[in-house]
Motif scaffolding. Structure first.
Motif, PDB file in Angstrom:
ATOM      1  N   THR A 137     -50.750  42.025  17.263  1.00 17.36           N
ATOM      2  CA  THR A 137     -51.528  42.808  16.311  1.00 17.36           C
ATOM      3  C   THR A 137     -50.559  43.526  15.387  1.00 17.36           C
ATOM      4  OG1 THR A 137     -51.641  44.694  17.804  1.00 17.36           O
ATOM      5  CG2 THR A 137     -53.515  43.181  17.824  1.00 17.36           C
ATOM      6  N   MET A 138     -50.981  43.714  14.147  1.00 14.57           N
ATOM      7  CA  MET A 138     -50.163  44.400  13.153  1.00 14.57           C
ATOM      8  C   MET A 138     -51.062  45.350  12.386  1.00 14.57           C
ATOM      9  SD  MET A 138     -49.099  44.786   9.760  1.00 14.57           S
ATOM     10  CE  MET A 138     -49.984  43.486   8.949  1.00 14.57           C
ATOM     11  N   THR A 139     -50.585  46.561  12.210  1.00 12.36           N
ATOM     12  CA  THR A 139     -51.292  47.528  11.379  1.00 12.36           C
ATOM     13  C   THR A 139     -50.355  47.987  10.273  1.00 12.36           C
ATOM     14  OG1 THR A 139     -50.647  49.346  12.830  1.00 12.36           O
ATOM     15  CG2 THR A 139     -52.811  48.372  13.211  1.00 12.36           C
ATOM     16  N   SER A 140     -50.952  48.241   9.111  1.00 10.89           N
ATOM     17  CA  SER A 140     -50.185  48.735   7.977  1.00 10.89           C
ATOM     18  C   SER A 140     -51.095  49.556   7.079  1.00 10.89           C
ATOM     19  CB  SER A 140     -49.580  47.588   7.172  1.00 10.89           C
ATOM     20  OG  SER A 140     -48.944  48.110   6.025  1.00 10.89           O
ATOM     21  N   GLN A 166     -54.575  43.541  12.118  1.00 17.16           N
ATOM     22  CA  GLN A 166     -54.608  42.102  11.885  1.00 17.16           C
ATOM     23  C   GLN A 166     -54.075  41.448  13.157  1.00 17.16           C
ATOM     24  OE1 GLN A 166     -55.828  40.764   9.049  1.00 17.16           O
ATOM     25  NE2 GLN A 166     -56.239  42.826   8.327  1.00 17.16           N
ATOM     26  N   SER A 167     -54.484  40.221  13.414  1.00 19.91           N
ATOM     27  CA  SER A 167     -54.018  39.574  14.638  1.00 19.91           C
ATOM     28  C   SER A 167     -53.717  38.108  14.391  1.00 19.91           C
ATOM     29  CB  SER A 167     -55.055  39.726  15.754  1.00 19.91           C
ATOM     30  OG  SER A 167     -56.259  39.115  15.371  1.00 19.91           O
ATOM     31  N   GLY A 168     -52.921  37.546  15.306  1.00 22.66           N
ATOM     32  CA  GLY A 168     -52.553  36.142  15.223  1.00 22.66           C
ATOM     33  C   GLY A 168     -51.917  35.689  16.520  1.00 22.66           C
ATOM     34  N   THR A 169     -51.302  34.515  16.481  1.00 24.68           N
ATOM     35  CA  THR A 169     -50.653  33.940  17.661  1.00 24.68           C
ATOM     36  C   THR A 169     -49.188  33.651  17.352  1.00 24.68           C
ATOM     37  OG1 THR A 169     -51.270  31.697  17.019  1.00 24.68           O
ATOM     38  CG2 THR A 169     -52.808  32.892  18.473  1.00 24.68           C
ATOM     39  N   TRP A 170     -48.429  33.328  18.413  1.00 21.74           N
ATOM     40  CA  TRP A 170     -47.011  33.077  18.265  1.00 21.74           C
ATOM     41  C   TRP A 170     -46.560  31.883  19.092  1.00 21.74           C
ATOM     42  CZ3 TRP A 170     -44.121  32.912  22.637  1.00 21.74           C
ATOM     43  CH2 TRP A 170     -44.686  33.475  23.776  1.00 21.74           C
ATOM     44  N   LYS A 171     -45.379  31.397  18.725  1.00 20.57           N
ATOM     45  CA  LYS A 171     -44.708  30.352  19.507  1.00 20.57           C
ATOM     46  C   LYS A 171     -43.211  30.600  19.363  1.00 20.57           C
ATOM     47  CE  LYS A 171     -44.221  26.081  18.036  1.00 20.57           C
ATOM     48  NZ  LYS A 171     -44.530  24.706  17.604  1.00 20.57           N
ATOM     49  N   LYS A 172     -42.461  30.509  20.467  1.00 22.80           N
ATOM     50  CA  LYS A 172     -41.025  30.754  20.447  1.00 22.80           C
ATOM     51  C   LYS A 172     -40.249  29.481  20.715  1.00 22.80           C
ATOM     52  CE  LYS A 172     -37.349  33.546  22.358  1.00 22.80           C
ATOM     53  NZ  LYS A 172     -36.510  32.990  23.375  1.00 22.80           N
ATOM     54  N   ASP A 173     -39.162  29.293  19.956  1.00 25.71           N
ATOM     55  CA  ASP A 173     -38.234  28.192  20.168  1.00 25.71           C
ATOM     56  C   ASP A 173     -36.833  28.762  19.996  1.00 25.71           C
ATOM     57  OD1 ASP A 173     -36.955  25.782  20.471  1.00 25.71           O
ATOM     58  OD2 ASP A 173     -37.520  25.001  18.503  1.00 25.71           O
ATOM     59  N   GLY A 174     -36.158  29.044  21.107  1.00 25.33           N
ATOM     60  CA  GLY A 174     -34.852  29.711  21.038  1.00 25.33           C
ATOM     61  C   GLY A 174     -35.026  31.120  20.501  1.00 25.33           C
ATOM     62  N   LYS A 175     -34.307  31.448  19.429  1.00 20.97           N
ATOM     63  CA  LYS A 175     -34.428  32.764  18.804  1.00 20.97           C
ATOM     64  C   LYS A 175     -35.410  32.758  17.632  1.00 20.97           C
ATOM     65  CE  LYS A 175     -29.983  34.719  20.023  1.00 20.97           C
ATOM     66  NZ  LYS A 175     -28.878  35.531  19.540  1.00 20.97           N
ATOM     67  N   THR A 176     -36.030  31.607  17.392  1.00 17.70           N
ATOM     68  CA  THR A 176     -36.981  31.500  16.285  1.00 17.70           C
ATOM     69  C   THR A 176     -38.396  31.725  16.797  1.00 17.70           C
ATOM     70  OG1 THR A 176     -35.569  29.944  15.115  1.00 17.70           O
ATOM     71  CG2 THR A 176     -37.892  30.001  14.472  1.00 17.70           C
ATOM     72  N   ILE A 177     -39.102  32.614  16.134  1.00 14.56           N
ATOM     73  CA  ILE A 177     -40.479  32.905  16.473  1.00 14.56           C
ATOM     74  C   ILE A 177     -41.339  32.435  15.310  1.00 14.56           C
ATOM     75  CG2 ILE A 177     -42.157  34.727  16.899  1.00 14.56           C
ATOM     76  CD1 ILE A 177     -39.896  36.331  18.172  1.00 14.56           C
ATOM     77  N   THR A 178     -42.314  31.605  15.604  1.00 13.56           N
ATOM     78  CA  THR A 178     -43.253  31.150  14.582  1.00 13.56           C
ATOM     79  C   THR A 178     -44.533  31.946  14.739  1.00 13.56           C
ATOM     80  OG1 THR A 178     -42.302  28.942  14.632  1.00 13.56           O
ATOM     81  CG2 THR A 178     -44.478  29.174  13.615  1.00 13.56           C
ATOM     82  N   LEU A 179     -44.928  32.592  13.671  1.00 13.55           N
ATOM     83  CA  LEU A 179     -46.085  33.474  13.652  1.00 13.55           C
ATOM     84  C   LEU A 179     -47.201  32.798  12.857  1.00 13.55           C
ATOM     85  CD1 LEU A 179     -43.715  36.208  12.427  1.00 13.55           C
ATOM     86  CD2 LEU A 179     -44.501  35.949  14.763  1.00 13.55           C
TER      87      LEU A 179
END
Length: 127
Positions: free
Chosen positions: A72-75, A84-97
Motif C-alpha cells: 500500500t502507498m499513501t501520498s 493505493q495498492s498493488g502486487t510485487w515480484k522479486k528477482d535478486g535485488k530487482t523488485i517489479t511493482l
C-alpha cells in the motif's frame, strides 16, 4: 518548473504504487530524496528541504511492503488520504511493482529502494 515537478510527483506516485516486497524487504519506506535532470541541470530534493515555499516531508510518500506480496502507498500530494495498492515480484535485488497491469522496477539495497522513473529521474525511499 513547478509543473514539471508536479508531473514527476504524479509519475512517482504511479511508480511507487507499483512497488513490491520480498521477505527481506517488507516494512515501511518513506520518501528520502528525488533527483532529476532538467535542461542539463541536475537537481536533488531531500526530505526536509524547502521547495517553492513547502517543506518536503518524509511522509509525502509512504510505502508499506507486505509479506503477502502486496503493498500500500499513501501520498498526501495525490490529494487523497486513500491508500493505493498493488502486487510485487522479486528477482535478486530487482523488485517489479504492478498496479492495474502497469509495472515498473525498483532496486532494493538494504533498507533503501531506488526507483528510476525515466532517464534522469530517480526517487529514493528508506526504511
Amino acid at each position: 518548473m513547478k509543473k514539471k515537478v508536479a508531473g514527476l510527483v504524479a509519475v512517482l506516485c504511479l511508480c511507487v504504487m507499483a512497488l513490491a516486497a520480498c521477505s527481506s524487504g517488507t516494512g515501511t519506506y518513506k520518501f528520502s530524496s528525488m533527483t532529476f535532470t532538467d535542461d542539463g541541470e541536475t537537481m536533488t530534493f531531500n526530505a526536509g528541504d524547502e521547495f517553492e515555499g513547502e517543506t518536503l516531508s518524509a511522509d509525502m510518500f509512504v510505502l508499506e511492503l507486505k509479506k503477502d506480496d502486496t503493498f500500500t502507498m499513501t501520498s498526501p500530494l495525490m490529494g487523497s488520504d486513500e491508500a493505493q495498492s498493488g502486487t510485487w515480484k522479486k528477482d535478486g535485488k530487482t523488485i517489479t511493482l504492478t498496479v492495474d497491469g502497469e509495472s515498473i522496477t525498483a532496486t532494493l539495497d538494504g533498507k533503501t529502494l531506488t526507483i528510476t522513473i525515466e532517464e534522469g529521474v530517480s526517487v529514493v525511499l528508506k526504511k
